[in-house]
Design an enzyme around this catalytic site. Structure first.
Site: not given
Length: 574
Positions: A291-293
């Site tokens: 995801g956004s990591t």
């Protein structure tokens, strides 16, 4: 004719006597040869029928943490065995023996009868030397003891997934016990004894070969940090009703794994009711879409292209972007955002537009260089590599999803390694589960200035208002990181599971001189929310606060000292 036949008889008689004499001489010579000249032959055959070699168990090597705290030790135990044939002559003492062993008399009797013709059978294994000696003192015919070693794990469930365990024969079966089996396992010795034809011991002759103990192994794990991480992860999983979780701490400068914990876990000292799912070292075995990591690495690729600067802006209004059949959405309508604000708002639309501008290849290259979807080189049993997709022609949907963390799969260790590269000024050092005596050589994979710029953006995500990582703050220290929330892919069919998420937070600290990189993954939180900034970020803050203090890292965010003003007795100020 009669005289001729009589003349032949003496010759025949002498021939028979000669043959008999030769036979007696041959037998006599063979006796002299075996008894005097070449007695090794008879000695060897005699020894083969009476001399036996009993193995002497070897002491398995000690496993410690980086500070010498024991994680796995070997303790002497007694194993009792029996000669089934000899026991048949002492049936009257079977009830007494069953009681001493703590076994049911009926089932014990049935087992002895089933093995009546066997010369070897285990009665019980792993008794303490005191317990074993008490049973041997009963002098039950046919009952014997063997000295062995059993593994004990002082840290119990806290370090179970890292250390692993051995089987009943003291061979490594999981974790570092298995990975370093040849290093830890000693070489058994041999004791020469004399036994009669029934197998009973007559004489202990000598030690033919001394046992060689296994070598000690010092892991990179810091048991203090391990306990801290275990406690906070366990509390978070319970608080949010999560299915599982993982937490990894890395030394940014050396690549050493300082802590690695998972939930659920198990007690390696008592595995009677062990569930297979609890044995998985999820930090190395479970793969997931991050995801956004991974957005910071997309930003790093944009900066490296030269087409983007930190102050460059992207219009993310109205908070959604249509690509064919797919619609990319943001949690909030950001409007015009610069690169730092794109990370702070975690804008999928913004990062997608950047990816369309520079293409997927530069983003893919950065992710590959920092170790996402790559072999970590740790050699941990069962470790998975994950997947970093590569396409000859990147479609828009594939480019966008790569930029904001879908379509690829990584492990928690890989993600922590990637953040450690950013924190180490873009230098990649190999990971290690073993304590290192000197710092390994590093490879520059991201421009130093770009890495420092991205770290500064991650600091803003945590410390600036509206950054989404406020719950990851650490009192007294500047920290940086990025939260993430990803839907869980379905294992039985295509698509994603409804209302099933993984919550992440990845970060580094302290910002001025990064020492630790950390990743927290909470699997399927079901109570109180599921966003990474809500679920995983507080765990980062608590663990990092304790870890920095335990490692004696100087604070870099203390308030300025204030000068005290004291009123004098005459009304003046001092």
């Amino acid at each position: 004719m009669i005289g001729l036949q009589g003349a032949l008889y003496p010759w025949r008689f002498r021939l028979v006597l000669l043959l008999l004499a030769l036979m007696v001489a041959a037998i006599g010579w063979r006796i002299v040869d075996l008894q005097v000249l070449d007695n090794d032959f008879l000695q060897a055959h005699g020894d083969a029928r009476s001399v036996r070699h009993i193995p002497i168990p070897a002491h398995r090597g000690l496993i410690t943490d980086r500070n010498g705290e024991p994680l796995a030790v070997s303790t002497p135990v007694t194993t009792l065995w029996a000669n089934g044939r000899e026991l048949q002559a002492a049936k009257a003492r079977w009830p007494e023996l069953a009681t001493a062993l703590g076994q049911d008399r009926k089932s014990f009797t049935a087992r002895l009868q089933a093995n009546a013709k066997r010369e070897f059978m285990y009665l019980v294994r792993g008794l303490t030397p005191e317990q074993g000696q008490r049973i041997l003192d009963l002098k039950v015919p046919g009952v014997y003891g063997i000295e062995e070693f059993r593994r004990f794990y002082p840290a119990g469930e806290v370090a179970a997934h890292v250390v692993g365990f051995t089987d009943i024969d003291d061979r490594g079966r999981e974790g570092m016990e298995l990975a370093f089996e040849e290093w830890l396992a000693g070489v058994p010795g041999k004791r020469q004894v004399l036994k009669d034809r029934r197998g009973s011991l007559i004489k202990d002759v000598q030690v033919a070969q001394n046992a060689k103990a296994g070598r000690a192994l010092a892991l990179s794990i810091d048991l203090r940090l391990q306990y801290l991480a275990h406690r906070e992860l366990r509390n978070a999983v319970a608080e949010f009703g999560a299915k599982a979780g993982s937490l990894v701490l890395l030394d940014v400068q050396t690549g050493e794994v300082l802590a690695m914990v998972n939930q659920p876990t198990y007690n390696p000292n008592n595995r009677r009711s062990l569930q297979p799912a609890a044995m998985r070292n999820r930090a190395m075995i479970d793969v997931f879409e991050p995801g956004s990591t991974v957005k910071p690495f997309s930003i790093a690729a944009a900066l490296a292209s030269g087409r983007w600067q930190p102050e460059s802006t992207v219009d993310t209004a109205p908070g959604s972007l249509r690509i064919g059949r797919y619609t990319i959405r943001d949690v909030s309508r950001g409007g015009l955002l610069n690169l730092t604000e794109i990370l702070m708002k975690s804008s999928n639309v913004g990062i997608s537009k950047i990816a369309f501008d520079i293409g997927a290849e530069p983003i893919h290259a950065v992710m590959q260089q920092v170790g996402l979807g790559q072999d970590t080189g740790l050699g941990f049993p069962g470790e998975r590599v994950g997947t970093l997709p590569s396409h000859r022609v990147w479609r828009e949907a594939e480019t966008a999803t790569l930029a904001y963390g879908y379509g690829l799969s990584v492990t928690a260790v890989q993600l922590a390694h990637a953040y450690a590269v950013l924190a180490n000024d873009g230098r990649n050092v190999p990971l290690s589960m073993v304590r290192l005596d000197r710092r390994p050589e590093a490879t520059q994979v991201i421009d130093q200035q770009i890495a420092q710029t991205v770290i500064g953006m991650l600091q803003a995500v945590v410390e600036e208002p509206g950054g989404g990582g406020a719950r990851a703050k650490v009192p007294g220290y500047h920290v940086g990181g990025k939260s993430g929330t990803a839907r869980k892919a379905s294992t039985g069919s295509k698509g994603y599971v409804d209302k099933a998420y993984r919550s992440f937070f990845a970060g580094v600290a302290p910002i001025d001189n990064p020492r630790i990189a950390a990743v927290i993954m909470i699997d399927e939180p079901s109570e109180g929310g599921y966003y990474g900034g809500l679920v995983s970020a507080p765990v980062f803050g608590k663990v990092m606060a304790g870890a920095l203090r335990l490692m004696n890292v100087a604070p870099d965010n203390l308030p300025e000292p204030q000068t005290a003003v004291i009123e004098s007795a005459k009304g003046g100020r001092i």
